[in-house]
Design a protein around this motif. Structure first.
Motif, short mmCIF file in Angstrom:
data_model
loop_
_atom_site.label_atom_id
_atom_site.label_comp_id
_atom_site.label_asym_id
_atom_site.label_seq_id
_atom_site.Cartn_x
_atom_site.Cartn_y
_atom_site.Cartn_z
N PHE A 179 0.79 -1.44 -0.10
CA PHE A 179 0.32 0.28 -0.17
C PHE A 179 0.92 0.88 -0.41
O PHE A 179 0.23 2.21 -0.89
CB PHE A 179 -0.43 -0.48 1.00
N GLU A 180 1.96 1.52 0.86
CA GLU A 180 3.09 1.95 0.69
C GLU A 180 3.44 2.69 -0.63
O GLU A 180 4.13 3.33 -1.16
CB GLU A 180 3.66 2.50 1.70
N GLY A 181 3.82 1.15 -1.09
CA GLY A 181 5.11 1.58 -2.56
C GLY A 181 3.88 1.66 -3.95
O GLY A 181 3.87 2.46 -5.10
N GLU A 182 2.73 1.41 -3.96
CA GLU A 182 1.95 1.89 -4.73
C GLU A 182 0.18 2.58 -4.34
O GLU A 182 -0.17 1.89 -4.70
CB GLU A 182 1.62 -0.07 -5.44
N TYR A 183 1.25 3.45 -3.49
CA TYR A 183 -0.18 4.50 -2.90
C TYR A 183 -0.75 4.73 -3.98
O TYR A 183 -2.15 4.90 -3.86
CB TYR A 183 0.42 5.10 -1.73
N PRO A 184 -0.91 5.06 -5.66
CA PRO A 184 -1.30 6.22 -6.22
C PRO A 184 -2.37 4.99 -7.07
O PRO A 184 -3.51 5.30 -7.27
CB PRO A 184 -0.26 6.46 -7.55
N LYS A 185 -2.10 3.69 -6.79
CA LYS A 185 -3.08 3.10 -7.67
C LYS A 185 -3.87 2.98 -6.66
O LYS A 185 -5.35 2.94 -6.71
CB LYS A 185 -2.52 1.02 -7.27
N LEU A 186 -3.83 2.56 -5.29
CA LEU A 186 -4.61 2.90 -3.88
C LEU A 186 -5.69 3.47 -4.18
O LEU A 186 -7.07 3.35 -4.46
CB LEU A 186 -4.13 2.15 -2.62
N LEU A 187 -5.21 4.64 -4.61
CA LEU A 187 -6.27 5.95 -4.18
C LEU A 187 -6.41 6.40 -5.74
O LEU A 187 -7.58 7.12 -5.62
CB LEU A 187 -4.87 7.43 -4.05
N ARG A 188 -6.30 5.78 -6.76
CA ARG A 188 -7.17 5.60 -7.83
C ARG A 188 -8.34 5.20 -6.99
O ARG A 188 -9.21 5.47 -8.18
CB ARG A 188 -5.82 5.07 -9.01
#
Length: 771
Positions: free
Chosen positions: A378-387
């Motif tokens: 979640f920290e490393g791919e936060y933009p994907k989670l935010l999207r």
């Protein structure tokens, strides 16, 4: 006169008698024998028992008889003295008795009158009580009969309504509501005529409730306003609308919480198939290094499914909210939503959304705290989670507009809609903001920890190329390729953050910090370069002067023997004293005035390292070197540390130069064999320096490389500076050794100097590293 005198005499006699009686009473009171009779707790039996044990009975009786006699006399005297008052009291008693007798007669008459009145009142009263009880029982019986008749009627009607199916379900619910009202506050058990009807009513209520629940679930899932409105009308008629809505919303919340938990379950994510081999007891559930990609792919697939589920359930709850806001009871015209929020509670959509966001926050926090892999994902791919979150919010807004369109297009007559008071029709957003509540912010609050970590890592990724381009102590500006790398890193971070405006703004702030850091580093480098250029002539002059002083060591004689005391005659050589004085003078006269101490030490450190290398180089060229010269040269090695001390904070900071200075000093007194086997050879002290040092132990016929070339010490030192390669220096040494061999052969010598084989061995060992 005689009568008067007689009266005076009687009074006089009475007063005398009173005085005598008073005296007699005082005598009785003072006598201990009679004092016991005055006590409040006097007891005859106790007094008699004490008298028997303490004195003679006859004597005691005599005293008592005497006392009684005296009291009798006193009573007689009192009667005589107050006979008129006593007669008056006796006359008053007789009058009082007459009054009491008259009162008793009147009381008797009154009692008789009361008895007569009681006889006239009691009988009518008893009749009234009996008639009242009969009336009350008649009223209860009549009420019960009316209830029974109504129950029988409604039960029969209910049977017909149940046969009508979903079309008559609202009427059946209304009948059940009336039947519930008829059953309130009264016990109908034991009445045979309605016993079967009561059982039927109970079964009918369960059937209607279950049918209404199915209708509600089906209507919400298919977005059918008619079905949902019918179901809500049934629950309203049954009086369970609020409890049912609460139960439905709680069920949605529980289902979503379970979905969130399943989506983040590390055991499920690390076991993609049910047939996978399970780990042994106690084995931790974590992805293996080769399965990390599969783990993350499974995680993001679960997250997409979770978002779809949340969107679907939110749409269902919003649809339910819209129906509640539009639907009104056809009898009372009360809007159903007013029934839900009349106790001051917020509407169901806010309640549901608050539960969903809290579940997301708590479940995400719990999952990432227990699994480092989830946290890193979640920290490393936060933009994907935010999207995913942004897509969810956008879909909810679009879904709200679609629902509004369906309502406007629906022409069902089952919904009683007051269009003139429908303010909700003008709001096409999912949940409107409140002054103290932002639904979109509440959704994204669960992402705050991961956003902070991502921004921190993003800033680190932006700073890394800057720090690589400007290393500590670096003097070179960045190249075009390095600048292009920095620009690509910035562009990459901005492109990844483009999924959200707020994230782009936050990353832009990091980019601004990066550019600011680049500017600061560039400014520091520019200033450092300018300062370096300014002091470079001074540094060059100081270095040249130090080299010139060190070269003068060859003007001193180191060939002398050891003194009788075993110690050198002087603590150090003259050139070393001159060197120490020069360095101290340079620091005090020039470098001490600079305020930037770090800059000064950064530049003088190189001078100190160069001075040590020159000192060791020239010390290895001294020929001849006697035992006394060795002692003085060893003292010079110790003084050299003190000489270069002002050029640095600590001499140990000079690194390899300092270690070479420390390692070379013991070699002065070791044999050639020990020198050749020294552990410092190669790593700390170059082979060329050691072999040059061994020339000092050879005969004059074995000339040093600079002697063979007929160079001065200064020229040879310059040649070594121009040829920093160890291989070039070893080749020059090999030429000197080969010339020695030819010299011995030309004079037909039969043996070489003892140190020659050792030098050849070291040369071969050193040259083998370049083959």
């Amino acid at each position: 006169m005689e009568g008067g005198d007689r009266g005076v005499a009687v009074a006089s006699h009475g007063s005398l008698g009173s005085g005598a009686a008073a005296a007699t009473v005082r005598e009785l009171l003072q006598d201990e024998c009679y004092s016991d009779f005055l006590n409040k707790d006097f007891d005859v039996k106790t007094y008699t028992s004490q008298s028997i044990h303490q004195a003679v009975i006859a004597e005691q009786l005599a005293k008592l008889a005497q006392g009684i006699s005296q009291l009798d006399k006193e009573l007689h005297l009192q009667v005589v003295a107050r006979h008129e008052d006593l007669l008056a009291q006796a006359t008053g008693i007789e009058s009082l008795e007459g009054v009491l007798q008259m009162m008793q007669t009147r009381i008797g008459a009154l009692q008789g009158a009361v008895d007569r009145m009681k006889a006239k009142i009691v009988e009518p009263y008893n009749k009234i009580v009996a008639r009242t009880a009969q009336l009350a029982r008649l009223q209860v019986a009549c009420d019960l009969l009316r209830r029974i008749i109504r129950i029988l009627y409604l039960s029969k009607r209910l049977q017909g309504q149940l046969q009508g199916g979903s079309r008559e379900i609202t009427k059946a619910a209304q009948s059940l509501s009336e039947l519930d009202y008829l059953s309130q506050g009264i016990d109908l058990s034991g009445i045979e005529v309605i016993e079967n009807d009561l059982l039927f009513i109970g079964r009918a209520r369960l059937e209607v409730e279950n049918q209404a629940k199915r209708l509600l679930e089906q209507g919400v899932e298919t977005q059918n306003p008619t079905q949902v409105g019918t179901a809500l009308q049934v629950f309203h008629n049954l009086g369970t609308l609020k409890n049912t809505i609460t139960s439905v919303v709680d069920g949605y919340c529980a289902a979503l919480e379970e979905s969130i938990n399943n989506a983040l379950d590390i055991k499920v994510l690390t076991q993609p198939s049910q047939s996978a081999v399970r780990g042994g007891p106690g084995r931790s559930t974590m992805p293996t290094p080769g399965n990390t990609a599969a783990f993350r792919a499974s995680l993001w697939t679960n997250m997409e499914k979770l978002v779809d589920h949340i969107c679907t359930v939110c749409g269902q709850v919003q649809h339910l909210q819209k129906i509640l806001a539009k639907k009104r009871d056809p009898v009372s015209h009360i809007c159903f939503i007013e029934e839900i929020v009349k106790d001051g509670q917020s509407d169901i959509l806010y309640t549901f959304w608050n539960s969903v966001t809290q579940a997301l926050y708590s479940q995400f926090q719990m999952a990432t705290n227990s699994s480092m892999f989830l946290k890193q994902a979640f920290e490393g791919e936060y933009p994907k989670l935010l999207r995913l979150y942004n897509d969810l919010w956008k879909r909810l807004q679009q879904y709200s507009q679609n629902i509004q369109g369906k309502f406007n297009a629906s022409g069902t007559t089952d919904l009683y809609v007051d269009l003139q008071h429908m303010e909700d029709d003008t709001q096409d957003i999912f949940i409107p903001k409140k002054p103290d509540y932002d639904p979109e912010k509440a959704l994204k609050d669960s992402l705050q920890p991961y956003e902070a970590a991502y921004l921190s890592k993003s800033l680190s990724r932006l700073f890394d190329p800057i720090n690589l381009v400007f290393p500590p102590g670096g003097r070179n500006p960045p190249s075009a390729d390095e600048l292009e790398g920095i620009i690509k890193t910035i562009a990459s971070e901005l492109n990844v953050a483009a999924v959200d405006a707020n994230l782009t703004l936050a990353v832009s702030k990091n980019v601004a910090k990066t550019i600011q850091l680049y500017g600061v580093k560039s400014e520091q480098l520019t200033i450092h370069v300018l300062m370096g250029n300014a002091v470079q002539p001074l540094l060059t002059s100081v270095g040249d002067a130090i080299e010139a002083i060190i070269i003068t060591m060859h003007q001193e004689d180191f060939s002398g023997p050891l003194s009788s005391s075993g110690k050198p005659d002087v603590p150090c050589s003259l050139y070393m004293k001159e060197l120490q004085g020069f360095i101290a003078r340079v620091m005090s006269d020039y470098f001490k005035h600079f305020e930037c101490v770090d800059f000064v030490f950064d530049n003088t450190k190189a001078i100190a390292q160069r001075a040590i290398e020159l000192f060791i180089r020239n010390a290895s060229l001294i020929r001849p070197l006697g035992e006394g010269g060795k002692m003085r040269l060893a003292a010079d090695f110790a003084q050299m540390e003190l000489a270069v001390g002002p050029f640095c904070r600590r001499v140990s900071d000079l690194g390899k130069s300092y270690r070479m200075l420390r390692s070379f000093r013991p070699l002065l007194f070791q044999t050639s064999e020990h020198v050749a086997s020294s552990p410092a050879l190669g790593d700390i002290i170059p082979f060329s320096i050691i072999i040059q040092f061994l020339f000092t132990r050879a005969p004059a016929e074995l000339k040093s490389p600079f002697q063979r070339a007929e160079w001065s010490h200064a020229r040879f030192s310059q040649w070594l500076d121009d040829h920093p390669s160890e291989k070039d220096r070893l080749l020059l040494i090999r030429g000197a050794l080969e010339a020695y061999v030819q010299s011995v052969r030309s004079r037909e010598g039969k043996e070489f100097a003892p140190v020659y084989p050792i030098m050849v061995q070291l040369l071969q060992k050193a040259m083998s590293a370049f083959q």
